[in-house]
Design an enzyme around this catalytic site. Structure first.
Site, short mmCIF file in Angstrom:
data_model
loop_
_atom_site.label_atom_id
_atom_site.label_comp_id
_atom_site.label_asym_id
_atom_site.label_seq_id
_atom_site.Cartn_x
_atom_site.Cartn_y
_atom_site.Cartn_z
N LYS A 1 28.45 36.33 45.00
CA LYS A 1 29.42 36.10 46.07
C LYS A 1 28.74 35.41 47.26
O LYS A 1 29.32 34.55 47.87
CB LYS A 1 30.04 37.43 46.52
CG LYS A 1 30.55 38.30 45.38
CD LYS A 1 31.80 37.73 44.71
CE LYS A 1 32.04 38.28 43.32
NZ LYS A 1 32.42 39.67 43.23
N TRP B 1 38.01 47.18 43.06
CA TRP B 1 36.61 47.38 42.64
C TRP B 1 36.20 48.84 42.79
O TRP B 1 35.54 49.41 41.92
CB TRP B 1 35.66 46.47 43.42
CG TRP B 1 35.86 45.02 43.08
CD1 TRP B 1 36.28 44.04 43.92
CD2 TRP B 1 35.67 44.40 41.79
NE1 TRP B 1 36.36 42.84 43.24
CE2 TRP B 1 36.00 43.03 41.95
CE3 TRP B 1 35.27 44.87 40.54
CZ2 TRP B 1 35.92 42.12 40.88
CZ3 TRP B 1 35.20 43.96 39.48
CH2 TRP B 1 35.52 42.62 39.66
N ASP C 1 29.01 49.52 47.39
CA ASP C 1 29.03 48.23 46.70
C ASP C 1 29.30 47.18 47.78
O ASP C 1 30.36 47.19 48.41
CB ASP C 1 30.17 48.25 45.66
CG ASP C 1 30.41 46.89 44.99
OD1 ASP C 1 29.74 45.90 45.35
OD2 ASP C 1 31.29 46.83 44.10
C1 LIG Z 1 32.75 40.59 42.05
C2 LIG Z 1 32.64 42.02 42.39
C3 LIG Z 1 32.23 42.97 41.44
C4 LIG Z 1 31.97 42.61 39.98
O1 LIG Z 1 30.82 41.89 39.84
P1 LIG Z 1 30.28 41.51 38.37
O2 LIG Z 1 28.98 40.86 38.67
O3 LIG Z 1 31.29 40.59 37.77
O4 LIG Z 1 30.13 42.76 37.61
C5 LIG Z 1 32.09 44.28 41.84
N1 LIG Z 1 32.33 44.64 43.11
C6 LIG Z 1 32.73 43.76 44.05
C7 LIG Z 1 32.98 44.23 45.43
C8 LIG Z 1 32.88 42.42 43.71
O5 LIG Z 1 33.28 41.55 44.65
#
Ligand SMILES: *Cc1c(COP(=O)(O)O)cnc(C)c1O
Length: 366
Positions: A201, A107, A177
């Site tokens: 998540k 990511w 993030d």
């Molecule tokens: C799932 C995830 C993403 C992507 O999320 P989307 O909503 O599909 O764009 C980005 N960063 C992390 C750490 C993730 O777990």
């Protein structure tokens, strides 16, 4: 039909109390004769939903007025572009801005690639060569004091690596993030310039993303050409109602915030999450069949990858687990093996059921 133990990395398990409340509200939200999905985002009812969601989030995470809370859409991935577009300051001589990316998984790497479209995105450290099995130490980081920001993915969902402590970035704002560790434990927002996460998540349905941004980082002089929708100032000035926001997602997030408060808040969740993770890692560390893949000090308490070392045996495990009601335990397609995501809403009994199943599988396949 009963509910399964869902170890999906995302979209992921939500608290049953929240799902039941949403079902109760589905046809008639609090006597207004319609579903939240059907009501205007400018209505009094929805106004109350979004205001309460923000107030509950602020109170449970201790977010001061110097930070804006934005409810956005396009998932976490849209912020891979929004971050550089809003923060890479164009220089007086026409040069682009610069940012430092600490890459501990796919990511973070994706975010770094996106940032290169808009400026000088420098890799301050990467553990890719080591298969993303640890987090770099402070003395391994090549950080520039004049960077516009330092970027991390605090918990790498696919590899199960988590920063045990935040890097020291001096006066350069830290952008994180936190999609897969959002609200899993208490945090000090003042250590961050920007924190954002896709909510699917740990907090709600896919599509919604929450960004918590220090006010001085919400600016007008963004990278030229920045789309209006990705400009944080547009969203902040309109209190996340510049256009139609993801109303259903925000409503579910609000229910989850109330659920977290009812559980006793973030420190109680941290206690539970640590206990669940310890049960699983302790089992893995003594198993002669299964093995955890991440360095002990950098292990995620949300996403737990493990392997047997034999791809056929891994596949057999995944398929037998499914028959036993333990689902979505397969590792990400890029790494193989298994991964158990044990977010806030996964009860301890789910983790115990997984471990019992693993013990049985280990006996049968020794
Ligand atoms: C799932 C995830 C993403 C992507 O999320 P989307 O909503 O599909 O764009 C980005 N960063 C992390 C750490 C993730 O777990």
């Amino acid at each position: 039909m009963g509910r399964v133990y869902n170890f999906s990395a995302g979209p992921a398990v939500l608290p049953e109390d929240v799902l039941r409340q949403a079902a109760t509200d589905m046809l008639d939200y609090q006597g207004c004769g319609m579903s939240v999905m059907e009501m205007s985002h400018r209505s009094k009812e929805f106004g109350r939903i979004i205001e309460e969601a923000e107030a509950d989030l602020r109170s449970l995470a201790g977010i001061p007025d110097t930070y804006k809370v934005l409810f956005l859409q396009g998932g976490a991935s849209s912020q891979f572009a929004a971050v550089p577009l809003n923060l890479m300051k164009p220089k007086a001589d026409g040069a682009t801005g610069r940012a430092d990316y600490i890459i501990t998984g796919s990511w973070g790497k994706k975010a770094w690639k996106e940032a290169q479209l808009y400026g000088d995105a420098h890799v301050a450290a990467s553990t890719e060569q080591e298969g993303y099995t640890r987090v770099p130490k402070q003395d391994e980081l090549s950080l520039s004091p004049d960077a516009d920001y330092v970027y991390i993915c605090e918990n790498e969902t696919i590899y199960g690596v988590k920063f045990p402590e935040l890097p020291d970035t001096g006066s350069v704002p830290l952008v994180a993030d936190v999609s897969s560790c959002f609200l899993s434990e208490p945090f000090d927002i003042e250590k961050y310039g920007v924190m954002y996460g896709g909510v699917q998540k740990n907090i709600g349905p896919a599509g919604t993303v929450i960004a918590i941004i220090r006010e001085d980082l919400i600016r007008d002089d963004v990278v030229p050409g920045c789309p209006t929708m990705l400009k944080w100032k547009t969203q902040a000035d309109a209190n996340s109602l510049y256009n139609t926001p993801p109303t259903w997602g925000i409503y579910i997030c609000g229910l989850v915030f109330k659920w977290i408060i009812a559980q006793g808040g973030l420190s109680e969740l941290q206690t539970r999450n640590r206990r669940k993770a310890a049960l699983l890692y302790d089992y893995l560390d003594q198993s002669s069949l299964f093995k955890a893949t991440v360095a002990k000090e950098d292990r995620s308490i949300m996403n737990v990858p493990f392997v047997t070392g034999d791809a056929d045996l891994d596949a057999k495990f995944v398929s037998q687990a499914k028959e036993a009601g333990i689902v979505n335990i397969k590792g990400h397609r890029s790494v193989g093996g298994m991964r158990a995501s044990i977010y806030n809403a996964m009860p301890e009994e789910g983790v115990r059921a997984l471990i019992s199943f693993m013990e049985k599988f280990e006996r049968e396949n020794a």
